[in-house]
Design a protein around this motif. Structure first.
Motif, PDB file in Angstrom:
ATOM      1  N   ALA A 302       0.829  -1.199   0.000  1.00 28.35           N
ATOM      2  CA  ALA A 302       0.000   0.000   0.000  1.00 28.35           C
ATOM      3  C   ALA A 302       0.871   1.259   0.000  1.00 28.35           C
ATOM      4  O   ALA A 302       0.558   2.245  -0.679  1.00 28.35           O
ATOM      5  CB  ALA A 302      -0.936  -0.002   1.203  1.00 28.35           C
ATOM      6  N   ALA A 303       1.948   1.230   0.758  1.00 33.78           N
ATOM      7  CA  ALA A 303       2.837   2.387   0.832  1.00 33.78           C
ATOM      8  C   ALA A 303       3.425   2.710  -0.538  1.00 33.78           C
ATOM      9  O   ALA A 303       3.577   3.890  -0.909  1.00 33.78           O
ATOM     10  CB  ALA A 303       3.951   2.127   1.842  1.00 33.78           C
ATOM     11  N   GLU A 304       3.762   1.688  -1.314  1.00 39.50           N
ATOM     12  CA  GLU A 304       4.320   1.924  -2.650  1.00 39.50           C
ATOM     13  C   GLU A 304       3.286   2.502  -3.608  1.00 39.50           C
ATOM     14  O   GLU A 304       3.632   3.171  -4.581  1.00 39.50           O
ATOM     15  CB  GLU A 304       4.873   0.617  -3.211  1.00 39.50           C
ATOM     16  N   LEU A 305       2.005   2.225  -3.330  1.00 38.39           N
ATOM     17  CA  LEU A 305       0.938   2.679  -4.217  1.00 38.39           C
ATOM     18  C   LEU A 305       0.324   4.002  -3.773  1.00 38.39           C
ATOM     19  O   LEU A 305      -0.505   4.563  -4.489  1.00 38.39           O
ATOM     20  CB  LEU A 305      -0.167   1.611  -4.277  1.00 38.39           C
ATOM     21  N   ALA A 306       0.698   4.481  -2.588  1.00 33.37           N
ATOM     22  CA  ALA A 306       0.096   5.706  -2.045  1.00 33.37           C
ATOM     23  C   ALA A 306       0.512   6.910  -2.870  1.00 33.37           C
ATOM     24  O   ALA A 306       1.656   7.366  -2.790  1.00 33.37           O
ATOM     25  CB  ALA A 306       0.501   5.876  -0.574  1.00 33.37           C
ATOM     26  N   ALA A 307      -0.412   7.431  -3.660  1.00 34.81           N
ATOM     27  CA  ALA A 307      -0.073   8.519  -4.580  1.00 34.81           C
ATOM     28  C   ALA A 307      -0.665   9.858  -4.160  1.00 34.81           C
ATOM     29  O   ALA A 307      -0.386  10.883  -4.785  1.00 34.81           O
ATOM     30  CB  ALA A 307      -0.566   8.167  -5.989  1.00 34.81           C
ATOM     31  N   THR A 308      -1.465   9.876  -3.107  1.00 35.82           N
ATOM     32  CA  THR A 308      -2.113  11.109  -2.669  1.00 35.82           C
ATOM     33  C   THR A 308      -1.794  11.354  -1.197  1.00 35.82           C
ATOM     34  O   THR A 308      -1.458  10.418  -0.459  1.00 35.82           O
ATOM     35  CB  THR A 308      -3.641  11.014  -2.834  1.00 35.82           C
ATOM     36  N   PRO A 309      -1.917  12.611  -0.738  1.00 33.67           N
ATOM     37  CA  PRO A 309      -1.703  12.881   0.689  1.00 33.67           C
ATOM     38  C   PRO A 309      -2.622  12.058   1.578  1.00 33.67           C
ATOM     39  O   PRO A 309      -2.211  11.596   2.644  1.00 33.67           O
ATOM     40  CB  PRO A 309      -2.007  14.382   0.797  1.00 33.67           C
ATOM     41  N   ALA A 311      -3.822   9.079   0.990  1.00 31.98           N
ATOM     42  CA  ALA A 311      -3.330   7.703   1.030  1.00 31.98           C
ATOM     43  C   ALA A 311      -2.102   7.585   1.928  1.00 31.98           C
ATOM     44  O   ALA A 311      -1.979   6.645   2.720  1.00 31.98           O
ATOM     45  CB  ALA A 311      -3.008   7.220  -0.389  1.00 31.98           C
ATOM     46  N   ARG A 312      -1.193   8.547   1.811  1.00 32.09           N
ATOM     47  CA  ARG A 312       0.002   8.521   2.660  1.00 32.09           C
ATOM     48  C   ARG A 312      -0.368   8.674   4.133  1.00 32.09           C
ATOM     49  O   ARG A 312       0.230   8.039   5.008  1.00 32.09           O
ATOM     50  CB  ARG A 312       0.974   9.620   2.216  1.00 32.09           C
ATOM     51  N   TYR A 313      -1.359   9.510   4.411  1.00 33.89           N
ATOM     52  CA  TYR A 313      -1.854   9.690   5.777  1.00 33.89           C
ATOM     53  C   TYR A 313      -2.355   8.351   6.338  1.00 33.89           C
ATOM     54  O   TYR A 313      -2.039   7.977   7.470  1.00 33.89           O
ATOM     55  CB  TYR A 313      -2.971  10.731   5.765  1.00 33.89           C
ATOM     56  N   SER A 314      -3.143   7.625   5.542  1.00 39.82           N
ATOM     57  CA  SER A 314      -3.686   6.345   5.989  1.00 39.82           C
ATOM     58  C   SER A 314      -2.587   5.337   6.284  1.00 39.82           C
ATOM     59  O   SER A 314      -2.645   4.588   7.270  1.00 39.82           O
ATOM     60  CB  SER A 314      -4.646   5.780   4.932  1.00 39.82           C
ATOM     61  N   VAL A 315      -1.565   5.316   5.408  1.00 45.36           N
ATOM     62  CA  VAL A 315      -0.450   4.388   5.619  1.00 45.36           C
ATOM     63  C   VAL A 315       0.293   4.727   6.908  1.00 45.36           C
ATOM     64  O   VAL A 315       0.666   3.835   7.686  1.00 45.36           O
ATOM     65  CB  VAL A 315       0.508   4.421   4.411  1.00 45.36           C
ATOM     66  N   LEU A 316       0.519   6.001   7.167  1.00 46.34           N
ATOM     67  CA  LEU A 316       1.225   6.412   8.384  1.00 46.34           C
ATOM     68  C   LEU A 316       0.449   6.008   9.635  1.00 46.34           C
ATOM     69  O   LEU A 316       1.033   5.544  10.625  1.00 46.34           O
ATOM     70  CB  LEU A 316       1.443   7.927   8.372  1.00 46.34           C
ATOM     71  N   LEU A 317      -0.870   6.151   9.599  1.00 49.19           N
ATOM     72  CA  LEU A 317      -1.675   5.745  10.751  1.00 49.19           C
ATOM     73  C   LEU A 317      -1.551   4.248  11.002  1.00 49.19           C
ATOM     74  O   LEU A 317      -1.422   3.802  12.151  1.00 49.19           O
ATOM     75  CB  LEU A 317      -3.147   6.109  10.520  1.00 49.19           C
ATOM     76  N   ARG A 318      -1.582   3.471   9.945  1.00 51.92           N
ATOM     77  CA  ARG A 318      -1.478   2.009  10.121  1.00 51.92           C
ATOM     78  C   ARG A 318      -0.079   1.610  10.585  1.00 51.92           C
ATOM     79  O   ARG A 318       0.082   0.685  11.388  1.00 51.92           O
ATOM     80  CB  ARG A 318      -1.848   1.306   8.827  1.00 51.92           C
ATOM     81  N   ARG A 319       0.924   2.296  10.105  1.00 54.27           N
ATOM     82  CA  ARG A 319       2.286   2.006  10.569  1.00 54.27           C
ATOM     83  C   ARG A 319       2.438   2.377  12.050  1.00 54.27           C
ATOM     84  O   ARG A 319       3.126   1.686  12.813  1.00 54.27           O
ATOM     85  CB  ARG A 319       3.291   2.779   9.726  1.00 54.27           C
ATOM     86  N   ALA A 320       1.792   3.447  12.442  1.00 53.83           N
ATOM     87  CA  ALA A 320       1.826   3.827  13.856  1.00 53.83           C
ATOM     88  C   ALA A 320       1.164   2.752  14.709  1.00 53.83           C
ATOM     89  O   ALA A 320       1.653   2.412  15.792  1.00 53.83           O
ATOM     90  CB  ALA A 320       1.115   5.167  14.044  1.00 53.83           C
ATOM     91  N   ARG A 321       0.055   2.210  14.226  1.00 53.38           N
ATOM     92  CA  ARG A 321      -0.617   1.146  14.976  1.00 53.38           C
ATOM     93  C   ARG A 321       0.290  -0.066  15.148  1.00 53.38           C
ATOM     94  O   ARG A 321       0.347  -0.684  16.219  1.00 53.38           O
ATOM     95  CB  ARG A 321      -1.900   0.734  14.242  1.00 53.38           C
ATOM     96  N   LEU A 322       1.001  -0.408  14.078  1.00 53.36           N
ATOM     97  CA  LEU A 322       1.932  -1.531  14.159  1.00 53.36           C
ATOM     98  C   LEU A 322       3.041  -1.268  15.164  1.00 53.36           C
ATOM     99  O   LEU A 322       3.415  -2.144  15.951  1.00 53.36           O
ATOM    100  CB  LEU A 322       2.534  -1.809  12.776  1.00 53.36           C
ATOM    101  N   ALA A 323       3.574  -0.056  15.147  1.00 57.38           N
ATOM    102  CA  ALA A 323       4.643   0.287  16.085  1.00 57.38           C
ATOM    103  C   ALA A 323       4.156   0.198  17.524  1.00 57.38           C
ATOM    104  O   ALA A 323       4.858  -0.314  18.406  1.00 57.38           O
ATOM    105  CB  ALA A 323       5.180   1.687  15.791  1.00 57.38           C
ATOM    106  N   LEU A 324       2.949   0.676  17.773  1.00 55.96           N
ATOM    107  CA  LEU A 324       2.396   0.610  19.119  1.00 55.96           C
ATOM    108  C   LEU A 324       2.125  -0.839  19.531  1.00 55.96           C
ATOM    109  O   LEU A 324       2.323  -1.211  20.691  1.00 55.96           O
ATOM    110  CB  LEU A 324       1.114   1.440  19.203  1.00 55.96           C
ATOM    111  N   ALA A 325       1.680  -1.645  18.579  1.00 56.84           N
ATOM    112  CA  ALA A 325       1.462  -3.067  18.880  1.00 56.84           C
ATOM    113  C   ALA A 325       2.780  -3.760  19.191  1.00 56.84           C
ATOM    114  O   ALA A 325       2.808  -4.731  19.962  1.00 56.84           O
ATOM    115  CB  ALA A 325       0.777  -3.746  17.698  1.00 56.84           C
ATOM    116  N   ASP A 326       3.885  -3.256  18.628  1.00 55.53           N
ATOM    117  CA  ASP A 326       5.214  -3.816  18.888  1.00 55.53           C
ATOM    118  C   ASP A 326       5.844  -3.228  20.153  1.00 55.53           C
ATOM    119  O   ASP A 326       7.035  -3.404  20.390  1.00 55.53           O
ATOM    120  CB  ASP A 326       6.137  -3.554  17.685  1.00 55.53           C
ATOM    121  N   LYS A 327       5.038  -2.488  20.938  1.00 58.12           N
ATOM    122  CA  LYS A 327       5.523  -1.889  22.199  1.00 58.12           C
ATOM    123  C   LYS A 327       6.629  -0.862  21.949  1.00 58.12           C
ATOM    124  O   LYS A 327       7.601  -0.786  22.679  1.00 58.12           O
ATOM    125  CB  LYS A 327       6.057  -2.965  23.149  1.00 58.12           C
TER     126      LYS A 327
END
Length: 492
Positions: A302-309, A311-327
């Motif tokens: 998804a990050a490679e396909l994110a062509a709009t602000p 889309a990039r915003y959505s990817v950053l939120l999901r990456r943040a969730r993953l980081a928080l899940a990883d403590k």
């Protein structure tokens, strides 16, 4: 079209003597004639014809002379209601009813014509062409030469693998059905949306442009996935996301390799956005199910396909969730702040306010870990700002903000605000359930999903009552102030 067919059929073949002897059929014909003479609407005539056929089936009255009703109904269903599948079913039932009866040769021809057009609409062009070649000699016995020539031209188009001007492509019908499904999704009628989206799937065997079929089916599967997810059926939703991806790729996607796109690849912004939506949706579903490997792989695509602000915003939120899940709260906060900055740069105030709300929640959780207490001020301020942004944009997502804030506030010193938010979330959800026009399954699932909201409200009510005097609530049988399960909350 229905009125024209009625006139043609009534003039084409008067009822034979056998029909005159059938009281049920005679009554049915009289009722139809009366409805027509009174100026009945097409919908009224359709319902009448449908009920006549259904009643004849149930009571065992169906006889070959009922073919007139099948012929009219099949014509109306295909031409006015754009439902070739149902039209094909009615035409074939009518043909089965009159099979072997030489007195029904005229109606058999008309039913076969309806059947051939329905087959063509559905993309079964070879079958439609073969049917037409068999019909044409008999067709000329009942219609003028101009009508026969028009039908022959349509059949010739089918033989060339093309639809005629009198056909409606099944992919066009599917798109109309998907538009209706999307309306149901926006109304949160997820059960109905699921039914409509499932009905829009087109067989890959249809003799239609493959790209059109793949595009329609990918869109349908995406909507199926979203509806299933909203109904809590996440495993099935994940499979639907993968099926949607399958329509866009040459080979099944693996977690380690990039997808091999079908045809010319993602040659347009729309295709790229669709691919992004699929991978983002798959990542979200995998996250809910705790499938971290699939979530990470899908999010990377998804990050490679994110062509709009956005889309990039959505990817950053999901990456943040993953980081928080990883403590890793530091990494999570950094990603959330980056998402906020992305929203600010794009001028999207709603996304900015939501990101700031997430930041406040994350910082509050970290404070609880560090100090054992949750500071409520930032949560409430950012929650109110996000709520104001939702209302400004006319988006009804208040319950999400209320629930997320209340979940943390119940562990803070401000339990009264936690109770207020929990109450508002529950009321919003109850209002939606009571007003939702959905399928029975959709309504039942919505009520089941409300249980967590009720539990949150009870917990907030108990804690608020245990920390301050509140004449509106009496809490009993709760020796442990945090053991809300089993507590009784009553009004005096």
């Amino acid at each position: 079209m229905l009125r024209n067919m009625l006139i043609v059929l009534m003039l084409l073949s008067p009822l034979p003597a056998k029909a005159q002897e059938s009281a049920a059929l005679d009554d049915a014909m009289a009722g139809l004639d009366q409805l027509f003479q009174q100026g009945g609407t097409p919908d009224e005539i359709f319902l009448y014809l449908r009920d006549v056929i259904r009643t004849s089936r149930v009571l065992g009255r169906a006889e070959p002379d009922y073919a007139i009703f099948y012929a009219m109904l099949a014509d109306d269903i295909r031409n006015r209601q754009n439902n070739p599948v149902y039209a094909l079913q009615i035409a074939e039932e009518g043909l089965e009813l009159i099979a072997g009866d030489p007195n029904q040769a005229d109606f058999a021809t008309i039913l076969k014509v309806s059947r051939s057009y329905a087959l063509a609409d559905m993309g079964r062009l070879d079958e439609a062409f073969a049917q037409a070649q068999l019909i044409l000699p008999a067709y000329a016995q009942y219609f003028d030469q101009a009508t026969v020539d028009d039908y022959a031209k349509d059949a010739a188009r089918w033989g060339e693998g093309q639809l005629s001007d009198f056909n409606t492509s099944v992919t066009d019908l599917a798109r109309k059905t998907l538009a209706r499904a999307n309306d149901q999704m926006e109304a949160r009628a997820f059960g109905r949306a699921l039914t409509l989206a499932s009905a829009a799937l087109v067989p890959m065997t249809a003799q239609l442009p493959e790209g059109d079929v793949r595009g329609v089916n990918a869109t349908a599967e995406m909507m199926i996935a979203r509806a299933l997810g909203a109904l809590g059926r996440h495993g099935q939703a994940g499979n639907a996301w993968l099926r949607a991806l399958g329509y866009m790729t040459e080979t099944p996607w693996t977690l380690t390799d990039p997808p091999v796109w079908w045809g010319q690849g993602l040659g347009s912004e729309d295709l790229r956005q669709t691919a992004f939506d699929i991978f983002e949706g798959l990542a979200g579903t995998a996250g809910i199910m705790g499938l971290a490997d699939i979530e990470r792989a899908a999010l990377a695509q998804a990050a490679e396909l994110a062509a709009t602000p956005r889309a990039r915003y959505s990817v950053l939120l999901r990456r943040a969730r993953l980081a928080l899940a990883d403590k890793d709260p530091a990494a999570g906060l950094a990603l959330l702040r980056e998402s906020r900055d992305t929203a600010i740069e794009a001028g999207n105030d709603l996304d900015r306010r939501v990101a700031e709300f997430y930041i406040a929640l994350t910082e509050a959780r970290q404070a609880e870990t560090d100090t054992g207490t949750i500071p409520p001020t930032a949560i409430i301020e950012t929650a109110e700002a996000a709520l104001a942004a939702y209302r400004t944009n006319l988006i009804a997502e208040e319950d999400f903000i209320y629930t997320s804030a209340a979940t943390l506030l119940v562990r803070s010193e401000d339990t009264s605000t936690a109770l207020d938010y929990a109450r508002r979330a529950l009321k919003t959800l109850q209002a939606r359930i009571e007003t939702r026009q959905d399928s029975g399954f959709g309504k039942t699932q919505a009520r089941r999903d409300a249980r967590s909201q009720v539990e949150l409200f009870l917990q907030a009510a108990h804690l608020a009552a245990s920390q301050q005097s509140d004449e509106r609530l009496i809490v009993s049988d709760c020796p442990d102030p945090r053991a809300f399960v089993g507590c009784t909350v009553v009004k005096p």
